[in-house]
Design a protein around this motif. Structure first.
Motif, short mmCIF file in Angstrom:
data_model
loop_
_atom_site.label_atom_id
_atom_site.label_comp_id
_atom_site.label_asym_id
_atom_site.label_seq_id
_atom_site.Cartn_x
_atom_site.Cartn_y
_atom_site.Cartn_z
N UNK A 489 89.79 110.11 0.81
CA UNK A 489 88.65 111.01 0.89
C UNK A 489 88.27 111.68 -0.43
N UNK A 490 89.22 111.83 -1.34
CA UNK A 490 88.97 112.71 -2.48
C UNK A 490 89.32 112.10 -3.83
N UNK A 491 89.14 110.81 -3.98
CA UNK A 491 89.10 110.23 -5.31
C UNK A 491 90.40 109.95 -6.01
N UNK A 492 91.51 109.82 -5.30
CA UNK A 492 92.73 109.38 -5.96
C UNK A 492 93.75 110.48 -6.18
N UNK A 493 94.98 110.04 -6.45
CA UNK A 493 96.11 110.97 -6.51
C UNK A 493 96.70 111.13 -7.91
N UNK A 601 86.53 100.01 -12.23
CA UNK A 601 87.84 99.41 -11.98
C UNK A 601 88.28 99.76 -10.56
N UNK A 602 88.68 98.79 -9.74
CA UNK A 602 88.98 99.08 -8.33
C UNK A 602 90.08 100.11 -8.13
N UNK A 603 91.08 100.16 -9.00
CA UNK A 603 92.22 101.07 -8.79
C UNK A 603 91.93 102.50 -9.21
N UNK A 604 90.82 102.73 -9.94
CA UNK A 604 90.51 104.08 -10.40
C UNK A 604 89.63 104.79 -9.40
N UNK A 605 89.93 106.06 -9.18
CA UNK A 605 89.13 106.87 -8.28
C UNK A 605 88.19 107.75 -9.08
N UNK A 606 88.40 109.06 -9.00
CA UNK A 606 87.53 110.01 -9.68
C UNK A 606 87.76 109.95 -11.18
N UNK A 607 86.67 109.81 -11.93
CA UNK A 607 86.71 109.81 -13.40
C UNK A 607 85.91 111.02 -13.88
N UNK A 608 86.52 111.83 -14.72
CA UNK A 608 85.87 113.00 -15.28
C UNK A 608 85.90 112.92 -16.80
N UNK A 609 84.77 113.22 -17.42
CA UNK A 609 84.67 113.15 -18.87
C UNK A 609 83.54 114.05 -19.32
N UNK A 661 89.67 112.02 -17.91
CA UNK A 661 90.67 112.21 -16.85
C UNK A 661 90.35 111.28 -15.69
N UNK A 662 91.35 110.50 -15.28
CA UNK A 662 91.20 109.55 -14.18
C UNK A 662 92.24 109.87 -13.11
N UNK A 663 91.81 109.77 -11.87
CA UNK A 663 92.77 109.85 -10.77
C UNK A 663 92.83 108.48 -10.12
N UNK A 666 96.69 105.67 -5.54
CA UNK A 666 98.08 105.27 -5.39
C UNK A 666 98.27 104.31 -4.23
N UNK A 667 97.39 104.38 -3.24
CA UNK A 667 97.51 103.51 -2.07
C UNK A 667 96.76 102.20 -2.23
N UNK A 668 96.17 101.96 -3.39
CA UNK A 668 95.42 100.71 -3.62
C UNK A 668 96.39 99.52 -3.53
#
Length: 702
Positions: A489-493, A601-609, A661-663, A666-668
């Protein structure tokens, strides 16, 4: 010499069995004072080698870009997230958590500034920001902004508005940080030269003090996590909540491992009792190995506490292994003693024990040494917890060998176990029969094991060392549920940090310009002071010749507002797009392209920059494409609070380094951490033309 040693050993042990046992009891009593120092360490220090460059750089990133530890509490209400009832409950929960000790700050949908609900102008950003519960906020527009904002979507609220997050930043312990910095400084100095006696003493003192304060601080964090869970439990009737974040994972992992040490240790003891009872069926042969195993394990626990040698996640299972190895040594001696006893016509226990020890010491010594060599091979792995595990097991096997050959004869003389019963039991008959069949039917054995060998070779080629951290835990654990919810739900761990410097030639050029400017400034000052004319009169500052009153200021109606900034700060702000590599139109365009590539990238969730922050200004009420002067003005008029949110986490002060910053999910299912890191580096180099030396990849994932 060997005969003399054997004679000394026999006289010491066989003639003084009571004193040997009494001395062992005193030794264990003395070592008991160090048992309290035995501990499990799950910190970053336990994962990497001393002076590890990656860890050192990671700590620099944390301090430079305010990437402090945080907890994520997911909140999935039963009703509409934006209803008054749900927002009131969320507010109450937020207030309870904010009052807890060691909470630095909280970020939720209630705390983030909104610029499109309704839209504001560039100059209005310098005023007090509006929030979700502000009177002038349009809640329908706020809902849209939270869903579409590059900063907030998939970070604070899920795409379907079923879940929101409360991000809890944890307060740092200044004493722990200061001790850590001093310890690392002394270690760096030790790597360069030999420390003086005073420096070595200080290093030892600082190391112990850091361990003590860090352990106390960890207890405080554990208590905080308990309190957060307690606060959340009071609102479970209104929403479903899961707690995530690295501090929680560390705390729960330590608890799991401590429980595992007890569970596996107890299980190992029960298995030992079962094996001994089935194999020998005599109380003496059960009690003697059990006492030897217990003594070996307890001595090792005390020694590790004495040596201030914490166990890690990897080495936490050493106790179970040590008990098994100690048991194997005892079984060798028991079986040999029973063989000699069965063969003797006139058995004398002391002589039988002497013959047993004499015949089995060298084989047991070789067994212990070869096992120690096997564990010693871990020392060259380059992985800190694996190295520690190797050393701990080498020490433990040595203790097991010594303990076994001292306690076994002493206990046998005291307990006097009974002679073995004649005849063979059913298990022995079955084993010997199977061995005979295997020995006589070689062709059948070959046919049976040939395909197994082929399958094994194929299987070896399929082995991989990569696995998902979430798979370490069962689905019903809080760690698994929290990580899965945040991923879904929230973009990665798991955090991954990418640092990109300006090109080396740009930095060299800027340094040359700065040096030349400093030289010109120094020369000008000397010339001014050498004349009789005042270099800066009052009239000079009050005339229309001042640069800030020129035609360029007329752009205030288009983007500058009413020119509400002073000349000094404006000079600094206008210079930033000129002197920095990234904070200008061209640099920002490049960051946006990098940002989009990383998001794909499939394994990356929320990206902040910085691209996330700057995209907010595309939706201002008076939004127009920003040029370098607009960017400078905008940077100047922003409040410090907004700068801390929008710029400090993503750009260095001089604008020559950016932080992305990338999250990571982990469940990918296809997650391969090492491959992900390599892919990101290759993407930056090949697709975006960034030199390899400009790129640093850090973060807890690394």
């Amino acid at each position: 010499m060997s005969e003399s040693l054997i004679s000394f050993y026999q006289k010491l042990v066989f003639e003084n069995a009571r004193w040997i046992l009494f001395g062992f009891a005193l030794l264990m009593l003395f070592l008991s004072q160090f048992a309290g120092n035995f501990r499990l360490d799950a910190s970053s220090d336990s994962l990497v080698l001393e002076n590890d460059a990656a860890l050192k750089y990671y700590r620099q990133v944390v301090s430079r870009y305010n990437t402090a530890d945080f907890l994520v509490l997911t909140y999935s209400p039963d009703g509409d997230l934006f209803s008054d009832e749900v927002l009131a409950d969320l507010t109450a929960l937020r207030e309870k958590i904010s009052q807890l000790d060691n909470v630095s700050s909280i970020v939720s949908i209630l705390d983030v500034p909104l610029i499109e609900s309704p839209p504001v102008t560039l100059t209005e950003l310098n005023t007090a920001p509006q929030y979700l519960l502000s009177e002038k906020t349009d809640r329908a527009l706020a809902k849209k902004e939270l869903r579409t904002s590059p900063l907030y979507r998939d970070l604070l609220v899920s795409d379907d508005f079923s879940t929101t997050a409360i991000v809890i930043s944890l307060a740092e312990n200044e004493q722990v940080n200061a001790l850590l910095a001093r310890r690392n400084e002394l270690r760096d100095l030790r790597a360069e030269r030999d420390l003086t006696a005073v420096e070595q003493a200080e290093l030892e003192q600082v190391t112990l003090e850091h361990q003590r304060t860090a352990a106390a601080f960890q207890i405080e964090q554990d208590k905080l996590i308990e309190n957060v869970r307690a606060a959340a439990s009071q609102h479970e009737s209104q929403a479903t909540m899961f707690l995530g974040g690295l501090p929680m994972i560390v705390t729960d992992s330590i608890r799991f491992i401590e429980d595992d040490v007890v569970v596996f240790g107890a299980a190992a003891i029960l298995v030992i009792i079962l094996i001994l009872a089935v194999a020998f069926r005599q109380p003496g042969w059960v009690l003697m190995p059990l006492l030897t195993c217990a003594a070996t394990g307890y001595i090792m626990v005390c020694l590790l506490g004495w040596l201030n040698w914490p166990i890690s996640v990897v080495s936490s299972n050493f106790l179970s292994l040590l008990l098994i190895i100690t048991l194997s040594l005892n079984i060798h001696l028991i079986v040999r003693y029973r063989e000699l006893l069965r063969q003797a016509s006139d058995p004398q226990q002391r002589q039988l024990l002497a013959d047993t020890v004499r015949s089995k010491f060298i084989p047991c010594l070789y067994t212990a040494l070869t096992t120690m060599v096997a564990f010693a091979s871990l020392i060259v792995s380059g992985i800190r917890p694996v190295i520690d595990f190797g050393w701990i097991m080498c020490l433990g096997i040595g203790v097991a060998l010594i303990t076994t050959f001292i306690l076994f004869p002493a206990l046998a003389l005291m307990l006097k176990p009974q002679a073995a019963k004649s005849g063979q039991d059913a298990i022995s008959v079955a084993v010997l029969s199977s061995a005979k069949q295997a020995h006589t039917k070689l062709r059948a054995v070959t046919v049976l094991f040939g395909p197994l060998a082929v399958a094994a070779v194929i299987g070896v080629t399929q082995l991989t060392v990569e696995n998902r951290f979430i798979d370490y835990f069962k689905p019903d654990t809080a760690i698994y549920q929290g990580m899965h919810e945040i991923d879904e739900k929230l973009g990665g761990t798991t955090p991954l940090d990418i640092i990109i410097d300006a090109p080396a030639e740009f930095l060299e050029q800027e340094a040359a310009y700065a040096a030349a400017a400093a030289e010109r400034s120094e020369t000008a000052v000397q010339d001014d002071w050498s004349t009789d004319d005042d270099w800066a009169t009052e009239d000079d500052w009050s005339t229309g010749d001042d640069w800030s009153t020129g035609d360029d200021s007329s752009k205030g109606d288009e983007g500058f507002g009413d020119g509400e900034f002073d000349e000094g700060s404006a000079t600094e702000a206008v210079n930033l797009p000129v002197t920095s590599y990234w904070f200008n139109v061209d640099g920002l365009a490049k960051i946006k392209r990098i940002h989009e590539s990383l998001e794909a990238i499939p394994a990356t969730g929320k990206v902040l920059s910085l691209a996330s922050s700057m995209s907010l200004f595309d939706n201002l009420k008076d939004a127009t494409p920003l040029d370098n002067i607009d960017m400078a003005f905008m940077y100047n008029v922003l409040s410090d609070e907004n700068k801390q949110t929008l710029f400090v986490p993503y750009m260095s002060e001089d604008g020559n380094q950016i932080h992305i910053s990338i999250r990571v999910f982990e469940s990918h299912k296809g997650l391969d951490r090492n491959q992900l890191i390599n892919d990101i580096r290759e993407l930056l180099i090949e697709q975006h033309g960034i030199a390899d030396q400009q790129i640093k990849i850090s973060g807890m994932l690394v």
